[in-house]
Design a protein around this motif. Structure first.
Motif, PDB file in Angstrom:
ATOM      1  N   LEU A  75     -10.225 -40.058   8.492  1.00  0.00           N
ATOM      2  CA  LEU A  75     -11.450 -39.287   7.997  1.00  0.00           C
ATOM      3  C   LEU A  75     -11.088 -37.846   7.821  1.00  0.00           C
ATOM      4  O   LEU A  75     -11.513 -37.240   6.854  1.00  0.00           O
ATOM      5  CB  LEU A  75     -12.638 -39.511   8.930  1.00  0.00           C
ATOM      6  CG  LEU A  75     -13.990 -39.116   8.408  1.00  0.00           C
ATOM      7  CD1 LEU A  75     -14.638 -39.910   7.084  1.00  0.00           C
ATOM      8  CD2 LEU A  75     -15.163 -39.360   9.489  1.00  0.00           C
ATOM      9  N   LEU A 107     -12.179 -42.228   1.419  1.00  0.00           N
ATOM     10  CA  LEU A 107     -11.235 -42.712   2.322  1.00  0.00           C
ATOM     11  C   LEU A 107      -9.973 -43.353   1.682  1.00  0.00           C
ATOM     12  O   LEU A 107     -10.349 -44.321   0.607  1.00  0.00           O
ATOM     13  CB  LEU A 107     -11.720 -43.540   3.240  1.00  0.00           C
ATOM     14  CG  LEU A 107     -12.683 -43.240   4.315  1.00  0.00           C
ATOM     15  CD1 LEU A 107     -13.504 -44.127   4.946  1.00  0.00           C
ATOM     16  CD2 LEU A 107     -11.965 -42.237   5.413  1.00  0.00           C
ATOM     17  N   SER A 149     -11.087 -48.912   3.676  1.00  0.00           N
ATOM     18  CA  SER A 149     -11.500 -47.583   4.356  1.00  0.00           C
ATOM     19  C   SER A 149     -10.444 -47.098   5.220  1.00  0.00           C
ATOM     20  O   SER A 149     -10.679 -46.130   5.963  1.00  0.00           O
ATOM     21  CB  SER A 149     -12.684 -48.161   5.190  1.00  0.00           C
ATOM     22  OG  SER A 149     -12.078 -48.799   6.248  1.00  0.00           O
TER      23      SER A 149
END
Length: 144
Positions: free
Chosen positions: A79, A89, A132
């Motif tokens: 992050l 991401l 992600s």
């Protein structure tokens, strides 16, 4: 009689000797904790919409790291690389099975005063995790 006076004097000295320690410890215990630099809330729904059953949910706090995310340190690093933007991401290369078990991820983050929000559908949980950078990996198992 003399023994009582000596005991009383020793007890007084002991109590007086402890007072400064307890007085100094009280403000340290009351010191406020540092607010996290960023935080994220992630909810994964089964199916192609947010109306599906919730299969996983977690809260992530970064710097200081914590929350209910099973791997908060690696998730916070990913992050941080994205500047706290859930939508930015970086995906990771990882083999995923070609099985259609759709999931929908709802994620929001607050990072240094900025907010980001994402609702994304994936063909399966593995592709959600890979896309992600591992932030959406809310499973409790470890990978070798």
């Amino acid at each position: 009689m003399r023994k009582r006076r000596v005991r009383a004097a020793l007890l007084s000295v002991a109590i007086l000797g402890l007072l400064p320690l307890s007085a100094a410890a009280a403000p340290a215990a009351a010191a406020p904790q540092r607010a996290p630099v960023g935080e994220a809330r992630i909810v994964i729904h089964q199916g192609t919409s947010t109306g599906g059953r919730v299969i996983a949910a977690a809260t992530l706090y970064c710097f200081p790291t914590g929350g209910t995310h099973p791997r908060p340190y690696s998730a916070c690093r990913a992050l941080a690389r994205a500047g706290g933007d859930i939508g930015a991401l970086e995906s990771v290369r990882r083999p995923c099975p070609m099985v259609y078990r759709p999931v929908t991820v709802v994620a929001k983050s607050f990072w240094r005063g900025s907010a980001s929000f994402v609702v994304r559908g994936y063909s399966n949980l593995c592709t959600a995790v890979a896309d992600s950078g591992g932030v959406f990996d809310l499973s409790r198992r470890t990978y070798g």
